[in-house]
Design an enzyme around this catalytic site. Structure first.
Site, PDB file in Angstrom:
ATOM      1  N   ASP A  59      43.026  40.176  43.508  1.00  0.00           N
ATOM      2  CA  ASP A  59      43.781  41.311  44.056  1.00  0.00           C
ATOM      3  C   ASP A  59      44.108  42.290  42.928  1.00  0.00           C
ATOM      4  O   ASP A  59      43.735  42.074  41.772  1.00  0.00           O
ATOM      5  CB  ASP A  59      45.040  40.855  44.816  1.00  0.00           C
ATOM      6  CG  ASP A  59      46.084  40.175  43.932  1.00  0.00           C
ATOM      7  OD1 ASP A  59      46.008  40.310  42.679  1.00  0.00           O
ATOM      8  OD2 ASP A  59      46.985  39.514  44.473  1.00  0.00           O
TER       9      ASP A  59
ATOM     10  N   ASP B 207      52.044  36.790  49.273  1.00  0.00           N
ATOM     11  CA  ASP B 207      51.865  37.162  47.862  1.00  0.00           C
ATOM     12  C   ASP B 207      52.825  38.282  47.454  1.00  0.00           C
ATOM     13  O   ASP B 207      53.146  39.144  48.283  1.00  0.00           O
ATOM     14  CB  ASP B 207      50.434  37.632  47.605  1.00  0.00           C
ATOM     15  CG  ASP B 207      49.434  36.477  47.598  1.00  0.00           C
ATOM     16  OD1 ASP B 207      49.878  35.331  47.453  1.00  0.00           O
ATOM     17  OD2 ASP B 207      48.225  36.744  47.742  1.00  0.00           O
TER      18      ASP B 207
ATOM     19  N   TYR C 280      46.734  40.629  59.673  1.00  0.00           N
ATOM     20  CA  TYR C 280      46.912  41.467  58.485  1.00  0.00           C
ATOM     21  C   TYR C 280      46.180  42.797  58.607  1.00  0.00           C
ATOM     22  O   TYR C 280      45.148  42.892  59.276  1.00  0.00           O
ATOM     23  CB  TYR C 280      46.350  40.767  57.243  1.00  0.00           C
ATOM     24  CG  TYR C 280      46.989  39.459  56.885  1.00  0.00           C
ATOM     25  CD1 TYR C 280      48.035  39.392  55.974  1.00  0.00           C
ATOM     26  CD2 TYR C 280      46.534  38.269  57.452  1.00  0.00           C
ATOM     27  CE1 TYR C 280      48.620  38.175  55.628  1.00  0.00           C
ATOM     28  CE2 TYR C 280      47.113  37.047  57.118  1.00  0.00           C
ATOM     29  CZ  TYR C 280      48.154  37.008  56.206  1.00  0.00           C
ATOM     30  OH  TYR C 280      48.723  35.803  55.872  1.00  0.00           O
TER      31      TYR C 280
END
Length: 301
Positions: free
Chosen positions: A87, A45, A73
């Site tokens: 997000d 992203d 992550y």
């Protein structure tokens, strides 16, 4: 007479900056490596930073197989607010006081999202619904559903819980988390689902990918570093790191590269892609076992 520039076949491990799409990074790398043959092994992203695996020249044929490997992550989940994109890039759609959420409740919520789970990807994602990207449908205000799909979250750990106050004055909790998961897992969907399960909403505020398969952050270089000195992991080395290795003699190497389906040792049954190396460590092909024989996935000679 000017010497023709040649870019070696291999992988380039980039530490992607925030604000760049994966396509932006590919476009930059085409300029740095001076070749059109650049691709990536799975997107990251725009908000996220960290490991983005690029293939240059012949190594682009490895990318589809590398995209299926496990990812790792580090991130921050904010409990107490939902956003349009799950997000920090999207506008806030709801705020709820999260100060009463206990550590025990967080641990229980995380446990429910660990292991083999069914996950609905974020609506603002690149998933195709009837041939159209989900994010395109979402931006045009369409009402639609994305089917849940199986993913595996091998590890979902909370390292710190930090009480905070959001810009709108809502008491929130920021969780510092690490996740190890299968390809196709959306970390922002984990943040959304954790918040939903706790009844306060949630979204992802920070994400850094620290590993793609065997390729870790310590091997990654920024675009600026690659601009100064392009670091390419040779294709043979990249394949040996990522896949099981099968060494064959010169006769088998010749047969294999001519399309003959050789008998494969039993140890490779169900192993997925296998990297075949000939004499002197020359990387020849990616194959997989099919009915006991080597079915070619990509040839590199």
């Amino acid at each position: 007479m000017t010497q023709k520039h040649t870019t070696p076949d291999g992988l380039v491990i980039v530490d992607k900056p925030s604000g760049f799409t994966s396509h932006d990074v590919v476009a930059k790398m085409r300029g740095i490596a001076r070749t059109r043959r650049v691709g990536h092994a799975g997107t990251l992203d725009p908000m996220a930073t960290g490991v983005l695996v690029l293939g240059v020249e012949k190594a682009t044929k490895l990318l589809g197989h590398l995209a299926l490997t496990e990812k790792e992550y580090l991130g921050t989940v904010r409990l107490g607010q939902n956003t349009l994109t799950d997000d920090a890039e999207g506008e806030i759609t709801s705020s709820t006081d999260a100060s009463g959420v206990t550590h025990e409740a967080v641990d229980a919520g995380v446990a429910k999202l660990t292991g083999a789970i069914m996950q609905v990807p974020s609506k603002v994602s690149a998933i195709k619904i009837d041939g159209v990207r989900s994010y395109k449908r979402a931006r045009e205000g369409e009402e639609f559903d994305i089917p849940a799909r199986p993913v595996t979250v091998s590890s979902f750990a909370v390292h710190d819980v930090r009480p905070a106050v959001a810009e709108d004055g809502t008491p929130v909790l920021d969780l510092v988390v690490s996740v190890v998961c299968s390809s196709g897992t959306y970390i922002r969907a984990l943040a959304r689902d954790l918040g939903a399960g706790l009844g306060v909403g949630g979204h992802l505020t920070v994400l850094r990918r620290t590993r793609v398969g065997p390729y870790k952050l310590d091997a990654a270089r920024t675009l600026e570093q690659h601009q100064r000195e392009l670091t390419v992991l040779p294709i043979a080395e990249a394949a040996a790191l990522a896949f099981p290795r099968w060494d064959v003699d010169a006769r088998r190497a010749r047969l294999l590269t001519n399309g003959v389906r050789l008998e494969m040792p039993e140890e490779y049954a169900g192993a997925g892609p296998v990297a075949v190396f000939g004499p002197e460590g020359r990387f020849l092909a990616l194959v997989e076992q099919h009915r006991g024989k080597a079915k070619s996935l990509a040839v590199f000679t």
